[in-house]
Design a protein around this motif. Structure first.
Motif, PDB file in Angstrom:
ATOM      1  N   ILE A  43     -23.945 -24.448  15.824  1.00 34.50           N
ATOM      2  CA  ILE A  43     -23.660 -23.301  14.972  1.00 34.50           C
ATOM      3  C   ILE A  43     -23.525 -23.771  13.531  1.00 34.50           C
ATOM      4  O   ILE A  43     -22.784 -24.715  13.234  1.00 34.50           O
ATOM      5  CB  ILE A  43     -22.366 -22.591  15.403  1.00 34.50           C
ATOM      6  CG1 ILE A  43     -22.463 -22.145  16.861  1.00 34.50           C
ATOM      7  CG2 ILE A  43     -22.083 -21.391  14.504  1.00 34.50           C
ATOM      8  CD1 ILE A  43     -21.202 -21.509  17.399  1.00 34.50           C
ATOM      9  N   SER A  44     -24.252 -23.142  12.627  1.00 37.05           N
ATOM     10  CA  SER A  44     -24.230 -23.552  11.223  1.00 37.05           C
ATOM     11  C   SER A  44     -23.451 -22.547  10.371  1.00 37.05           C
ATOM     12  O   SER A  44     -23.397 -21.356  10.674  1.00 37.05           O
ATOM     13  CB  SER A  44     -25.662 -23.680  10.682  1.00 37.05           C
ATOM     14  OG  SER A  44     -26.340 -22.433  10.752  1.00 37.05           O
ATOM     15  N   TYR A  45     -22.842 -23.082   9.315  1.00 31.78           N
ATOM     16  CA  TYR A  45     -22.078 -22.265   8.388  1.00 31.78           C
ATOM     17  C   TYR A  45     -22.482 -22.612   6.960  1.00 31.78           C
ATOM     18  O   TYR A  45     -23.006 -23.690   6.688  1.00 31.78           O
ATOM     19  CB  TYR A  45     -20.573 -22.509   8.575  1.00 31.78           C
ATOM     20  CG  TYR A  45     -20.091 -22.306   9.987  1.00 31.78           C
ATOM     21  CD1 TYR A  45     -19.949 -21.026  10.513  1.00 31.78           C
ATOM     22  CD2 TYR A  45     -19.775 -23.389  10.806  1.00 31.78           C
ATOM     23  CE1 TYR A  45     -19.503 -20.829  11.819  1.00 31.78           C
ATOM     24  CE2 TYR A  45     -19.326 -23.202  12.108  1.00 31.78           C
ATOM     25  CZ  TYR A  45     -19.198 -21.924  12.606  1.00 31.78           C
ATOM     26  OH  TYR A  45     -18.761 -21.732  13.893  1.00 31.78           O
ATOM     27  N   GLN A  99     -13.517 -19.948  17.223  1.00 30.57           N
ATOM     28  CA  GLN A  99     -14.317 -19.672  18.422  1.00 30.57           C
ATOM     29  C   GLN A  99     -14.157 -18.243  18.929  1.00 30.57           C
ATOM     30  O   GLN A  99     -15.148 -17.587  19.266  1.00 30.57           O
ATOM     31  CB  GLN A  99     -13.952 -20.673  19.519  1.00 30.57           C
ATOM     32  CG  GLN A  99     -14.318 -22.109  19.156  1.00 30.57           C
ATOM     33  CD  GLN A  99     -13.970 -23.102  20.248  1.00 30.57           C
ATOM     34  OE1 GLN A  99     -13.033 -22.898  21.025  1.00 30.57           O
ATOM     35  NE2 GLN A  99     -14.710 -24.199  20.319  1.00 30.57           N
ATOM     36  N   LYS A 100     -12.934 -17.745  18.999  1.00 30.15           N
ATOM     37  CA  LYS A 100     -12.715 -16.401  19.524  1.00 30.15           C
ATOM     38  C   LYS A 100     -12.893 -15.320  18.457  1.00 30.15           C
ATOM     39  O   LYS A 100     -13.356 -14.224  18.749  1.00 30.15           O
ATOM     40  CB  LYS A 100     -11.312 -16.298  20.137  1.00 30.15           C
ATOM     41  CG  LYS A 100     -11.116 -17.171  21.363  1.00 30.15           C
ATOM     42  CD  LYS A 100      -9.707 -16.993  21.937  1.00 30.15           C
ATOM     43  CE  LYS A 100      -9.497 -17.849  23.177  1.00 30.15           C
ATOM     44  NZ  LYS A 100      -8.117 -17.691  23.738  1.00 30.15           N
ATOM     45  N   GLY A 101     -12.507 -15.638  17.236  1.00 28.47           N
ATOM     46  CA  GLY A 101     -12.591 -14.657  16.159  1.00 28.47           C
ATOM     47  C   GLY A 101     -13.855 -14.739  15.336  1.00 28.47           C
ATOM     48  O   GLY A 101     -14.123 -13.848  14.527  1.00 28.47           O
ATOM     49  N   ASP A 102     -14.650 -15.807  15.529  1.00 24.69           N
ATOM     50  CA  ASP A 102     -15.883 -16.021  14.753  1.00 24.69           C
ATOM     51  C   ASP A 102     -15.625 -15.811  13.263  1.00 24.69           C
ATOM     52  O   ASP A 102     -16.432 -15.225  12.542  1.00 24.69           O
ATOM     53  CB  ASP A 102     -16.978 -15.075  15.255  1.00 24.69           C
ATOM     54  CG  ASP A 102     -18.365 -15.484  14.752  1.00 24.69           C
ATOM     55  OD1 ASP A 102     -18.566 -16.682  14.473  1.00 24.69           O
ATOM     56  OD2 ASP A 102     -19.239 -14.607  14.605  1.00 24.69           O
ATOM     57  N   ILE A 103     -14.492 -16.309  12.803  1.00 23.61           N
ATOM     58  CA  ILE A 103     -14.029 -16.009  11.448  1.00 23.61           C
ATOM     59  C   ILE A 103     -14.858 -16.683  10.366  1.00 23.61           C
ATOM     60  O   ILE A 103     -14.947 -16.184   9.231  1.00 23.61           O
ATOM     61  CB  ILE A 103     -12.536 -16.397  11.314  1.00 23.61           C
ATOM     62  CG1 ILE A 103     -11.907 -15.715  10.106  1.00 23.61           C
ATOM     63  CG2 ILE A 103     -12.369 -17.911  11.252  1.00 23.61           C
ATOM     64  CD1 ILE A 103     -11.762 -14.234  10.241  1.00 23.61           C
ATOM     65  N   LEU A 104     -15.487 -17.824  10.672  1.00 27.17           N
ATOM     66  CA  LEU A 104     -16.221 -18.532   9.630  1.00 27.17           C
ATOM     67  C   LEU A 104     -17.447 -17.756   9.160  1.00 27.17           C
ATOM     68  O   LEU A 104     -17.780 -17.764   7.968  1.00 27.17           O
ATOM     69  CB  LEU A 104     -16.624 -19.929  10.119  1.00 27.17           C
ATOM     70  CG  LEU A 104     -15.462 -20.864  10.452  1.00 27.17           C
ATOM     71  CD1 LEU A 104     -15.972 -22.256  10.780  1.00 27.17           C
ATOM     72  CD2 LEU A 104     -14.467 -20.933   9.300  1.00 27.17           C
ATOM     73  N   HIS A 105     -18.125 -17.068  10.079  1.00 26.45           N
ATOM     74  CA  HIS A 105     -19.250 -16.235   9.660  1.00 26.45           C
ATOM     75  C   HIS A 105     -18.773 -15.054   8.823  1.00 26.45           C
ATOM     76  O   HIS A 105     -19.452 -14.617   7.889  1.00 26.45           O
ATOM     77  CB  HIS A 105     -20.037 -15.750  10.885  1.00 26.45           C
ATOM     78  CG  HIS A 105     -20.887 -16.811  11.509  1.00 26.45           C
ATOM     79  ND1 HIS A 105     -20.867 -17.096  12.856  1.00 26.45           N
ATOM     80  CD2 HIS A 105     -21.762 -17.687  10.959  1.00 26.45           C
ATOM     81  CE1 HIS A 105     -21.710 -18.081  13.113  1.00 26.45           C
ATOM     82  NE2 HIS A 105     -22.264 -18.462  11.977  1.00 26.45           N
ATOM     83  N   ASP A 106     -17.584 -14.540   9.136  1.00 26.77           N
ATOM     84  CA  ASP A 106     -17.003 -13.467   8.326  1.00 26.77           C
ATOM     85  C   ASP A 106     -16.694 -13.973   6.915  1.00 26.77           C
ATOM     86  O   ASP A 106     -16.964 -13.288   5.922  1.00 26.77           O
ATOM     87  CB  ASP A 106     -15.722 -12.943   8.973  1.00 26.77           C
ATOM     88  CG  ASP A 106     -15.980 -12.251  10.298  1.00 26.77           C
ATOM     89  OD1 ASP A 106     -17.085 -11.715  10.476  1.00 26.77           O
ATOM     90  OD2 ASP A 106     -15.080 -12.247  11.159  1.00 26.77           O
ATOM     91  N   ILE A 107     -16.133 -15.167   6.832  1.00 28.02           N
ATOM     92  CA  ILE A 107     -15.819 -15.757   5.531  1.00 28.02           C
ATOM     93  C   ILE A 107     -17.094 -15.969   4.724  1.00 28.02           C
ATOM     94  O   ILE A 107     -17.157 -15.659   3.524  1.00 28.02           O
ATOM     95  CB  ILE A 107     -15.065 -17.090   5.711  1.00 28.02           C
ATOM     96  CG1 ILE A 107     -13.687 -16.827   6.330  1.00 28.02           C
ATOM     97  CG2 ILE A 107     -14.928 -17.836   4.392  1.00 28.02           C
ATOM     98  CD1 ILE A 107     -12.962 -18.084   6.779  1.00 28.02           C
ATOM     99  N   ASP A 108     -18.129 -16.490   5.384  1.00 32.59           N
ATOM    100  CA  ASP A 108     -19.408 -16.706   4.700  1.00 32.59           C
ATOM    101  C   ASP A 108     -19.962 -15.395   4.146  1.00 32.59           C
ATOM    102  O   ASP A 108     -20.452 -15.332   3.014  1.00 32.59           O
ATOM    103  CB  ASP A 108     -20.430 -17.317   5.661  1.00 32.59           C
ATOM    104  CG  ASP A 108     -20.149 -18.783   5.948  1.00 32.59           C
ATOM    105  OD1 ASP A 108     -19.333 -19.386   5.226  1.00 32.59           O
ATOM    106  OD2 ASP A 108     -20.755 -19.325   6.893  1.00 32.59           O
TER     107      ASP A 108
END
Length: 322
Positions: A43-45, A99-108
């Motif tokens: 998974i990339s960010y 992992q559960k909140g997928d927060i990094l994609h939201d931050i991006d």
């Protein structure tokens, strides 16, 4: 007599909610890990996620692990950045939001659309572990363990161990106005008390579906969870820029959150309230985090059009407009 009956009712609601959550989350003890759980490398960010180990100043494991998300361009510039600390809940650890909140994609997404200022985001493990064996390389803890082992140990060292480590390793803006802390469920309860015990540390506070009051286990650090009213009075002498409470109408902690809000309102402490549909679930917590992150580092956040974000303290908002 009426007040006593009301307190008994509130305690009954709290116990019922705690048992309900424990039942829904499972009560069995999670086994220790043979190695630290890892992030999916596929998974990339947009930014860079770094694994960070730090020494613990209180009893428990000698070291803990946290993840630190650095915004795009961090390693190419010399700028300093504000910091958001996101705390997990029961059955979670430093990977839960990722992992559960997928927060990094939201931050991006929020950063790319300029809805959120570039921010260092920290994901610590705030479970209570009694020793190295109990820690088991960041093992998950069951809901029952999380509820009944809370004793203030890890929370009392949060600023010294986590915040100071982040400030020493990364280019942070190391002051109250550039620090935020938020958490879900038990992590929201920890957020209330960490920010109240360290009123000069965080200016942005997010409380998502909070348990509010712990089922406290006695320890040498138990005082951390005592005297909340007195600590809130000190904290709100110079109010946080944002004290945001978010909860679902069907959340079993909703009645407790309403009581907490009524107390803040009675004392004239400024806060914002967001009430959503649904209950104690990741769908809500991801939404709450998205809304909260859009409000960070903005003195004029009150002008933002966020449906459902209810102002509870007009005098404080008026002061912000001046």
């Amino acid at each position: 007599m009426k007040t006593r009956s009301l307190r008994l009712f509130h305690k009954t609601i709290l116990l019922f909610g705690t048992l309900l959550l424990a039942t829904s989350c499972g009560v069995s003890r999670y086994k220790a890990n043979t190695q630290y759980p890892s992030i999916d490398a596929g998974i990339s960010y947009a930014g860079k996620l770094e694994e960070c180990f730090y020494d613990c100043s209180v009893s428990g494991p000698d070291q803990r692990r946290m993840y630190v998300y650095l915004p795009p361009g961090y390693h190419e510039d010399t700028d300093r950045y504000p910091v958001l600390y996101l705390l997990h809940g029961a059955r979670g650890n430093e990977l839960a939001w990722i992992q559960k909140g997928d927060i990094l994609h939201d931050i991006d997404s929020l950063t790319a659309t300029a809805k959120m200022k570039k921010t260092i985001v920290v994901f610590p493990n705030v479970n209570q572990y009694d020793n190295e064996k109990d820690f088991g390389k960041s093992r998950l803890k069951s809901a029952m363990e999380s509820f009944f082992e809370t004793d203030g140990t890890v929370e009392s060292a949060f600023v010294e161990d986590v915040v100071r480590t982040v400030d020493s390793l990364y280019r942070t803006k190391a002051d109250k106005g550039n620090r935020a802390i938020a958490g879900l469920s038990i992590g929201a309860m920890q957020t209330i008390y960490i920010s109240a015990n360290a009123p000069e540390t965080f200016d942005y506070i997010g409380i998502f579906s909070a348990m509010v009051h712990p089922v406290l286990r006695r320890s040498e650090y138990s005082s951390f969870y005592k005297g909340l009213k007195r600590k809130l009075a000190t904290q709100f002498e110079s109010p946080p820029d944002l004290y945001c409470i978010m909860v679902g109408k069907r959340d079993f902690y909703y009645p407790r959150m309403k009581c907490f809000c009524r107390y803040l309102e009675k004392k004239g402490y400024p806060f914002e309230l967001y009430v959503s549909n649904g209950g104690h679930q990741w769908y809500n917590w991801e939404e709450y985090a998205n809304i909260f992150m859009q409000c960070l580092w903005k003195k004029d956040f009150f002008t933002m059009d966020i449906p459902g974000l209810l102002l509870q303290s007009p005098p404080h908002r008026a002061r912000r407009q001046e």
